[in-house]
Design a protein around this motif. Sequence first.
Motif: not given
Length: 410
Positions: A91-100, A135-138
Amino acid sequence: MKQLIQINDPSSAIDIEIQGSVVNLHGSVTEQASKERILQTIAALPGVTQVVDNIQLRAMEPLSLAPLQQDARQFWAKTLQYLPSLALGLAIFLLLFWLSRPIARLLIQPLTWVTQSELIRLVMQRSFSMLIILLGLYIFLRLAGLTQFAVAIISSTGVIGLILGFAFKDIAENFISSLLLSVQRPFKLGDVIAVEGQLGIVKKVTARATTLVDYDGNHIQIPNATIYKNVIKNLTANPRIRGNFMIGIGYDTNIRKAQDIAMEIMMAHHGVLADPEPQVLITNLGSSTINLQVYFWVNAETHSVPKVASILMRLLVRAYEANKISMPDDARERIFPQGIQLVSSRHQQDQTQLSGQPITEQANLPNEQKIPDLSDEVHDDASVDISSDTDDIRRQAAQSRDPENGANII
């Protein structure tokens, strides 16, 4: 002794007990061939007189799936254990990907106070977006329990960048040059520049190359690295351009008068700027002429230097002819190997009277240059087109097909 015995079944276990020359064997094997090979090997050893066989044959155990089932149960248990962390990391990865992208645009807002380059802002925005995605992937890999793998991915990012940098050195060099050009801005769209022997109007500047349109209408693409590393002559930054041409006068001419006539013609022409003032200077003394270099300044945005120079040369020649200022040709030497026949004027007149042909002055001087009659020539200087060709080329560049895709960066 144990090294001499080769057993195919790794689950077999053999104990060897030696009492003098008697060898006692205890254990079990799964193959009869293995048992016979063991007995033969022990009996063939020196000093062995008796081999006591206590080896038992046992059936081979069938393949069991119990270890695999146990591993599967352990994997499922760990999956259930890490499932909340996996869900949270995903969820964090998808959120950061969308907000990048929105976050990157917000972070580069202060750059608008430093530079107006669209390319700089675009590169910084994509860089920030990539860092946010990494960062989201990490975070996802850390929450999934793959800490070492996460560190390896982050570390390999720099290594991959280094490898790509060496592999695409020329592309990277052009890209960096485009960044520097967009920051320093030595020219802008529509400027007339000269680079590496190419003269033209700047039509487009992309991340790879700069497109020029020369005065023949050709599109010329020059890599940005070539432009940045070489001398750039901007002919539009200062619209005042100096033109010049040379004219030769005879040694029997009043030099000051010739210079004054040239100055009067240039000062009276509307295409020549009064400031800076035009000049007429003696450049060198030729074999048959005194060579005058005529300098004049023109506003290149409104007038064409070659056209103004053409009109000035025409007017200057006519003025010199009207004021009896000679413009001799270069001295030449003509050799007659067979000699020439000299005929007196009296003899030629007698021959002409006998033949009945009239005598003309032009016939006596066959090689003399005839001066044309200029009384009917009208010098309407105002009707001659001396406008600059730069605007025409700009319009052609705007109407022509774009030879390279990509947005302008300046």
